[in-house]
Design an enzyme around this catalytic site. Sequence first.
Site, PDB file in Angstrom:
ATOM      1  N   GLY A   1       6.070  -3.027   3.156  1.00  0.00           N
ATOM      2  CA  GLY A   1       5.653  -3.404   4.504  1.00  0.00           C
ATOM      3  C   GLY A   1       6.018  -4.832   4.867  1.00  0.00           C
TER       4      GLY A   1
ATOM      5  N   ARG B   1      -5.028  -1.614   9.766  1.00  0.00           N
ATOM      6  CA  ARG B   1      -5.630  -2.925   9.524  1.00  0.00           C
ATOM      7  C   ARG B   1      -5.655  -3.751  10.798  1.00  0.00           C
ATOM      8  NH1 ARG B   1      -2.417  -4.988   5.316  1.00  0.00           N
ATOM      9  NH2 ARG B   1      -3.782  -4.503   3.590  1.00  0.00           N
TER      10      ARG B   1
ATOM     11  N   GLY C   1       0.816  -1.213   0.000  1.00  0.00           N
ATOM     12  CA  GLY C   1       0.000   0.000   0.000  1.00  0.00           C
ATOM     13  C   GLY C   1       0.849   1.261   0.000  1.00  0.00           C
TER      14      GLY C   1
ATOM     15  N   ILE D   1      -5.520  10.526   3.280  1.00  0.00           N
ATOM     16  CA  ILE D   1      -4.418  10.667   4.232  1.00  0.00           C
ATOM     17  C   ILE D   1      -3.161   9.964   3.727  1.00  0.00           C
ATOM     18  CG2 ILE D   1      -3.659   9.804   6.496  1.00  0.00           C
ATOM     19  CD1 ILE D   1      -6.491  10.527   7.486  1.00  0.00           C
TER      20      ILE D   1
ATOM     21  N   THR E   1       5.150   1.244   6.157  1.00  0.00           N
ATOM     22  CA  THR E   1       3.750   0.971   6.460  1.00  0.00           C
ATOM     23  C   THR E   1       3.157   2.186   7.151  1.00  0.00           C
ATOM     24  OG1 THR E   1       2.175  -0.273   7.773  1.00  0.00           O
ATOM     25  CG2 THR E   1       4.412  -0.222   8.603  1.00  0.00           C
ATOM     26  N   ILE E   2       2.040   2.587   6.674  1.00  0.00           N
ATOM     27  CA  ILE E   2       1.396   3.737   7.295  1.00  0.00           C
ATOM     28  C   ILE E   2       0.810   3.350   8.660  1.00  0.00           C
ATOM     29  CG2 ILE E   2      -0.932   3.440   6.375  1.00  0.00           C
ATOM     30  CD1 ILE E   2      -0.956   6.417   5.809  1.00  0.00           C
ATOM     31  N   ASP E   3       0.632   2.068   8.848  1.00  0.00           N
ATOM     32  CA  ASP E   3      -0.009   1.595  10.080  1.00  0.00           C
ATOM     33  C   ASP E   3       0.917   1.663  11.298  1.00  0.00           C
ATOM     34  OD1 ASP E   3      -2.145   1.130   8.506  1.00  0.00           O
ATOM     35  OD2 ASP E   3      -2.028  -1.051   8.548  1.00  0.00           O
TER      36      ASP E   3
HETATM   37  N1  LIG Z   1       5.008 -14.338   2.644  1.00  0.00           N
HETATM   38  C1  LIG Z   1       5.389 -13.693   1.546  1.00  0.00           C
HETATM   39  N2  LIG Z   1       6.401 -14.184   0.803  1.00  0.00           N
HETATM   40  C2  LIG Z   1       6.794 -13.541  -0.316  1.00  0.00           C
HETATM   41  N3  LIG Z   1       6.226 -12.417  -0.774  1.00  0.00           N
HETATM   42  C3  LIG Z   1       5.207 -11.881  -0.088  1.00  0.00           C
HETATM   43  C4  LIG Z   1       4.735 -12.491   1.101  1.00  0.00           C
HETATM   44  N4  LIG Z   1       3.715 -11.755   1.566  1.00  0.00           N
HETATM   45  C5  LIG Z   1       3.560 -10.730   0.705  1.00  0.00           C
HETATM   46  N5  LIG Z   1       4.452 -10.806  -0.285  1.00  0.00           N
HETATM   47  C6  LIG Z   1       4.583  -9.897  -1.414  1.00  0.00           C
HETATM   48  O1  LIG Z   1       4.921  -8.600  -0.942  1.00  0.00           O
HETATM   49  C7  LIG Z   1       4.246  -7.616  -1.709  1.00  0.00           C
HETATM   50  C8  LIG Z   1       3.542  -6.641  -0.830  1.00  0.00           C
HETATM   51  O2  LIG Z   1       2.814  -7.299   0.214  1.00  0.00           O
HETATM   52  P1  LIG Z   1       1.535  -6.641   0.888  1.00  0.00           P
HETATM   53  O3  LIG Z   1       1.169  -7.486   2.032  1.00  0.00           O
HETATM   54  O4  LIG Z   1       0.516  -6.404  -0.134  1.00  0.00           O
HETATM   55  O5  LIG Z   1       1.990  -5.200   1.335  1.00  0.00           O
HETATM   56  P2  LIG Z   1       2.991  -4.725   2.438  1.00  0.00           P
HETATM   57  O6  LIG Z   1       4.338  -5.179   2.043  1.00  0.00           O
HETATM   58  O7  LIG Z   1       2.853  -3.262   2.411  1.00  0.00           O
HETATM   59  O8  LIG Z   1       2.553  -5.346   3.709  1.00  0.00           O
HETATM   60  C9  LIG Z   1       3.316  -8.342  -2.658  1.00  0.00           C
HETATM   61  O9  LIG Z   1       3.882  -8.297  -3.942  1.00  0.00           O
HETATM   62  C10 LIG Z   1       3.265  -9.742  -2.112  1.00  0.00           C
HETATM   63  O10 LIG Z   1       3.164 -10.722  -3.139  1.00  0.00           O
HETATM   64  O1  LIG Z   2      -4.410  -0.074  -0.693  1.00  0.00           O
HETATM   65  P1  LIG Z   2      -5.362  -1.113  -0.298  1.00  0.00           P
HETATM   66  O2  LIG Z   2      -5.107  -2.374  -1.027  1.00  0.00           O
HETATM   67  O3  LIG Z   2      -6.767  -0.649  -0.334  1.00  0.00           O
HETATM   68  O4  LIG Z   2      -5.042  -1.499   1.217  1.00  0.00           O
HETATM   69  C1  LIG Z   2      -5.415  -0.733   2.289  1.00  0.00           C
HETATM   70  C2  LIG Z   2      -4.509  -1.124   3.416  1.00  0.00           C
HETATM   71  O5  LIG Z   2      -3.239  -0.640   3.172  1.00  0.00           O
HETATM   72  C3  LIG Z   2      -2.722   0.002   4.324  1.00  0.00           C
HETATM   73  O6  LIG Z   2      -2.776   1.383   4.135  1.00  0.00           O
HETATM   74  C4  LIG Z   2      -1.285  -0.372   4.529  1.00  0.00           C
HETATM   75  O7  LIG Z   2      -1.145  -1.722   4.459  1.00  0.00           O
HETATM   76  P2  LIG Z   2       0.259  -2.348   4.060  1.00  0.00           P
HETATM   77  O8  LIG Z   2       1.282  -1.688   4.932  1.00  0.00           O
HETATM   78  O9  LIG Z   2       0.143  -3.779   4.337  1.00  0.00           O
HETATM   79  O10 LIG Z   2       0.504  -2.040   2.639  1.00  0.00           O
HETATM   80  C5  LIG Z   2      -3.651  -0.409   5.455  1.00  0.00           C
HETATM   81  O11 LIG Z   2      -3.761   0.555   6.453  1.00  0.00           O
HETATM   82  C6  LIG Z   2      -4.930  -0.576   4.718  1.00  0.00           C
HETATM   83  O12 LIG Z   2      -5.771  -1.470   5.374  1.00  0.00           O
HETATM   84 MG   LIG Z   3       1.198  -5.249   5.276  1.00  0.00          MG
END
Ligand SMILES: Nc1ncnc2c1ncn2[C@@H]1O[C@H](COP(=O)(O)OP(=O)(O)O)[C@@H](O)[C@H]1O
Ligand SMILES: O=P(O)(O)OC[C@H]1O[C@](O)(COP(=O)(O)O)[C@@H](O)[C@@H]1O
Ligand SMILES: [Mg+2]
Length: 923
Positions: free
Chosen positions: A237, A313, A149, A426, A266-268
């Site tokens: 994130g 989240r 995100g 935001i 991560t914004i969270d």
């Molecule tokens: N367990 C994992 N192993 C490998 N890649 C992952 C895993 N979980 C998430 N990813 C990859 O990391 C990227 C971002 O994950 P996501 O959960 O959407 O956001 P964030 O990194 O912000 O938490 C996506 O491309 C996803 O496929």
């Molecule tokens: O951009 P999307 O897919 O609507 O996801 C929204 C989610 O992304 C976030 O902004 C950040 O989540 P990640 O850090 O996992 O990317 C959460 O606060 C929110 O629930």
């Molecule tokens: Mg995440």
Amino acid sequence: MNLTNLNFSNPFPSRLFLKPINSFKYITFKHQINIKNSFITHPIRAQSLSHDNTPIEIDEVEDDGFVLEDVPHLTNFLPDLPTYPNPLEYSQAYAIVKNTFVSPEDVLAQQIVVQKGSPRGAHFRRAGPRKKVYFKSEEVKACIVTCGGLCPGINTVIREIVCGLNNMYGVNNILGIEGGYRGFYSKNTMELTPKIVNDIHKRGGTILQTSRGGHDTNKIVDNIQDRGINQVYIIGGDGTQKGAAAISKEVERRRLHVAVAGIPKTIDNDIAVIDKSFGFDTAVEEAQRAINAAHVEVESVDNGVGIVKLMGRYSGFIAMFATLASRDVDCCLIPESPFYLEGEGGLYEYVQQRLKENRHVVIVLAEGAGQEYVSESANANVEKDASGNKLLLDVGLWLTQKIKDHFTTVKKIPINMKYIDPTYMIRAVPSNASDNIYCTLLAQSAVHGAMAGYSGFTVGPVNSRHAYIPIGIQENLVVAVTWLLSRHATCLEGHVTYWYGKIDRTDGLLLVVMTNKKKQRTSNRTPRVPVRFDDHVVSSLGHKRTQKDDEVHVKKTVNGCTGETDKIGKTCVLEREENVDNTVLNKDVSGNKSNNKETSKTSDVSGSLSQYGITELEKEVVKEAVGCDNGPDKGAHMDVGEDGVDKNEAEKVNSELRDVHANTDNETAVKTDSVNSNKEEANAKEDKTKKEKDVSREDVGNKQVNEEDGFEVVNYKKNGGGEERFKKPNYKPNTQTQKFGPKKQGAGKEMYVPKNVQNKSKEVSSEVNTSVATPQKENTKENAQNKIDVNKSASGSKKKAWSVQNEILEALRRSANKYSALETYDENEISELQEMKNREKVDVFIEQNRKPTDDEIKGWNIDMQAYYNQRVKHMVDKGKKSVVNMATSGAEKDDVYEDNTGIAKCMKEENVKGMGKGVLEGN
Ligand SMILES: Nc1ncnc2c1ncn2[C@@H]1O[C@H](COP(=O)(O)OP(=O)(O)O)[C@@H](O)[C@H]1O
Ligand SMILES: O=P(O)(O)OC[C@H]1O[C@](O)(COP(=O)(O)O)[C@@H](O)[C@@H]1O
Ligand SMILES: [Mg+2]
């Protein structure tokens, strides 16, 4: 799978256990390796802290609990990698600085508050330029990718990686991977130069675009190899960092000269260890605008109720901080702290109270709060995004409608509801000034780390100094930190008069909010007032709804919508024909169609209309079912004389329910004479009923089904057990004895300590979790007694450290916020202490990743089992696949417990692979 070499008692992977900082050249390390926390298994660098090829004497000496959370280095698998002098040595800017380079012995302590003789705890390598680097500048081909995100500041990080590489190290070859991980193999790259990125920090979003899903380790590493990339900067994130760990592992497997650096985004703000995530400050600041708007709106009308939904989240940091900063917020709901709507201490009651006192109320809501209610209400299945994250339902809309329905229909109080959802607004703004500086430091730390040959690490400030942190070390700590936060500051009342706050990453964020309100307290903590049998509220009489209650009693179609009541006349399960005009059901007092999107949202989610937005129909149906129109409005839920329901019993319950509503309504003058005249009688009945129930609870043990009414009687001790305890109408978390939830860092991590201080440190770390330090606690039993004694007399504590805390506890008690109140111990609390002790027993299994044997489980009560299941589920939900060790207990370490959650599989595949590389073998 043979796991005999694994020692499950030590959950820390790949760490060196060293002498204190003043005797660094001596090093000792344990061979006890457990693979719980890290995404990466990598050989321990047994040499020393030095990556400068300087031999350091190794000696086995007594350690004092000093732990280095080390990061992998390219020389782990490429031992002959040449080094080069750091070009910064010749840089004019750096030449004038006295200590240009970070000493290899510089580490940062995670715990900055320590006691004499207590373990030194975890340390991290200090970030910054090293004297020697493992890349020639002209040979560096770097790439940057952004995933997950959005977050304010991503562009700043991109900019500063490019500028840092170029300005500090003279690197000219930098690629941008577009569209997240999948961009490695499905898109062209873009060139990144200081000129191209010059202005991007003024824009929100990411110039590289981002995505979820699409992580294919092999394809990505193939692509890295094909393009000749040797430094990979990954901004993202928790999900992204797991992906980075997988890439780093594959790079290591292929023995590539490629450094993989992660920048946590991560914004969270739900990443532990680091002080805070970038963009968080900006988000909190931006949230103020929404809260201000809500406040202005609601204070300009009568009975204004403003709801602002913010992101978060699994953690409510933005909501909490925005709330604390604003001072206009009456109540803040966050995912970590369950709330309930109805009954004493419920949100409805609180809103009503604030309306009465202040004529308006502002509620801030983190998007992850109350998700279980919304999904239940909308009858929606949990969907996941491409990365496997749970897709959240709109709790803001749900709450808006719930409150609106409650006040207009049940309480007959007209309210002005304003719902603001600024979440994406935001997130999409550019980072503010302080975040820009922060992003710059993160980017430069990452560049220095990669140049110095570290790989498979993330960067971030620990106690305000930047550090290199092994990827994955963050995962266990997030919830603990937020949990602690939430237990203390669930609900801020509008006129918070003073608060005690301490922000300290070592102990997590401890924030206690107090108000000057006197808490209304009944003499017995068992709820005295029967409440409406809502979907989510367990009856005060100890009844838990069973399936039998859900049988359909009456079905009715009104205006194209079909509703049903169950046998107790409770809620409607409704369906809607297509093209039904919901405007009939959703109009404001001026007759305008309500602007809320709940109707369409509801039907979007499940294809059928759920409970909210249809109260008129609900009323109609229940009227039909119960024969009067006070069904859902006034809580007369038990149908009289039908379907085997005992008439007298029904009368009694209805009378009680009416009485409750009469009581709660007396401020709004809705009670009736007949109810008044019956009040005392009903109270007497209620007391009697309660006594009977208490007796029957003792008789039946944990569980019993009442044949008459089909309710399952669950002996939840004081406030319920397992998850249900949070749904109890009178549930008030006891911060003092709280042991629920994953443990906080320190406690949860099982810090290694020498034997002679083990007991002591255990006490300390467990107390961090409870926010009440009892360093001299001897044992649980004694401590329980101390707690009781201490609570009886604030000043009479024998234990020094305890009594300091006790002052705070006493202060809390005197002016308790009812949403997070500490109360005087009574017999129920003694049982809670027992419960706490029981839960501590369960914690041991969780901490050791051990599944209890059948024999062990036999000694567990229902609460312990529920608690165990919940903790396991919680961790699995959070994707902590490696958390639950499925090896059976005791001696049978060879066995791996296979379960259908796939955890055992995950452990085998992801973690045990380290065997054979010298990582997992014992000595
Ligand atoms: N367990 C994992 N192993 C490998 N890649 C992952 C895993 N979980 C998430 N990813 C990859 O990391 C990227 C971002 O994950 P996501 O959960 O959407 O956001 P964030 O990194 O912000 O938490 C996506 O491309 C996803 O496929
Ligand atoms: O951009 P999307 O897919 O609507 O996801 C929204 C989610 O992304 C976030 O902004 C950040 O989540 P990640 O850090 O996992 O990317 C959460 O606060 C929110 O629930
Ligand atoms: Mg995440």
